[in-house]
Design an enzyme around this catalytic site. Sequence first.
Site, PDB file in Angstrom:
ATOM      1  CG  ASP A  37      51.503  61.918   8.103  1.00  0.00           C
ATOM      2  OD1 ASP A  37      51.246  61.038   7.250  1.00  0.00           O
ATOM      3  OD2 ASP A  37      52.261  62.873   7.885  1.00  0.00           O
ATOM      4  CG  ASN A  87      45.001  61.661   1.843  1.00  0.00           C
ATOM      5  OD1 ASN A  87      44.493  61.782   2.947  1.00  0.00           O
ATOM      6  ND2 ASN A  87      46.306  61.857   1.653  1.00  0.00           N
TER       7      ASN A  87
HETATM    8  C1  IPE Z   1      48.276  58.593   7.001  1.00  0.00           C
HETATM    9  O1  IPE Z   1      49.421  57.851   6.727  1.00  0.00           O
HETATM   10  C2  IPE Z   1      47.051  57.914   6.428  1.00  0.00           C
HETATM   11  C3  IPE Z   1      46.042  58.817   5.879  1.00  0.00           C
HETATM   12  C4  IPE Z   1      45.303  59.562   6.627  1.00  0.00           C
HETATM   13  C5  IPE Z   1      45.800  58.823   4.430  1.00  0.00           C
HETATM   14  P1  IPE Z   1      50.111  57.962   5.299  1.00  0.00           P
HETATM   15  O2  IPE Z   1      49.387  57.085   4.343  1.00  0.00           O
HETATM   16  O3  IPE Z   1      50.222  59.412   4.889  1.00  0.00           O
HETATM   17  O4  IPE Z   1      51.536  57.316   5.568  1.00  0.00           O
HETATM   18  P2  IPE Z   1      52.968  57.987   5.313  1.00  0.00           P
HETATM   19  O5  IPE Z   1      52.900  59.385   5.882  1.00  0.00           O
HETATM   20  O6  IPE Z   1      53.184  57.964   3.854  1.00  0.00           O
HETATM   21  O7  IPE Z   1      53.911  57.115   6.078  1.00  0.00           O
HETATM   22 MG    MG Z   2      51.620  60.928   5.215  1.00  0.00          MG
END
Ligand code: IPE
Ligand code: MG
Length: 260
Positions: A37, A87
């Site tokens: 993350d 996501n």
């Molecule tokens: C994690 O980083 C990437 C994935 C597994 C989708 P994020 O895209 O959630 O980045 P933040 O948490 O918004 O900074």
């Molecule tokens: Mg994230």
Amino acid sequence: MGFTDFVSNATYDLYEAKLEKEVLEGQMPKHVAIIMDGNRRYAKDVLKTDDTSEGHRRGKDKVEEVLNWCLKLNIRVLTIYALSTENFSREDSEVDYLLKLIIETMYELADDERVHKNRIHVRMIGDRELAPEQLMDAVKCVEERTKDYENYRFNIAVAYGGRQEIVSAVKEVARKVKDGSIDISDIDESSISGHLYTSDDPDPDLVLRTSGELRLSNFLIWQLAYSELYFTDVYWPGFRYIDFLRAIRSYQQRSRRYGT
Ligand code: IPE
Ligand code: MG
């Protein structure tokens, strides 16, 4: 590099070597699960760019590194949370980019010398119905090439949701009750765990999450019932070997009593 940097790098290397030695003397977790993350915050706060894809790309490179660390430490099973079902509700362009990186990773692993030399079985865990065809082609390629490998296991969770995983396990069990192959009174914990994607893996000993968020976010919720949890503030692309070693040392220091 200035003198101060030189000294601080040297100190860092020494500390890393000391920590690695300590960790290698302790009991190694068999299965480590990672909630990666903080990619977008890394792009914004560290790289000072609004282009989130730069954060995601560096996050992908980090996965490469973590695989090396696991081989070095002889951690047999690694599971990473690459894309949750939630996501998918991000903007199309971001989802497409994340999928592109995952597809690249699958093909790279299929050709990766490390994978074949160390006999790593690479698999996707998640809802295959939700996965686009291009992703499934990549998944099939790496799964086919590594299916007979039993030394290490690398699970990549894509289109994954823990509750959904349990729901589909329950459906399987219900089907067996309905067709008479099992009786309701036969249902126990192993009937559920035996129908999860990870049915032939040991449960994770350690789950770690980066970026300071203290949640499990629907990741392996059945399998993590007894796992040690480790949270660190660093963003995923900035996660270093030393942070990984710290997580393992913390796991080794805690006594695992299962509530007794
Ligand atoms: C994690 O980083 C990437 C994935 C597994 C989708 P994020 O895209 O959630 O980045 P933040 O948490 O918004 O900074
Ligand atoms: Mg994230």
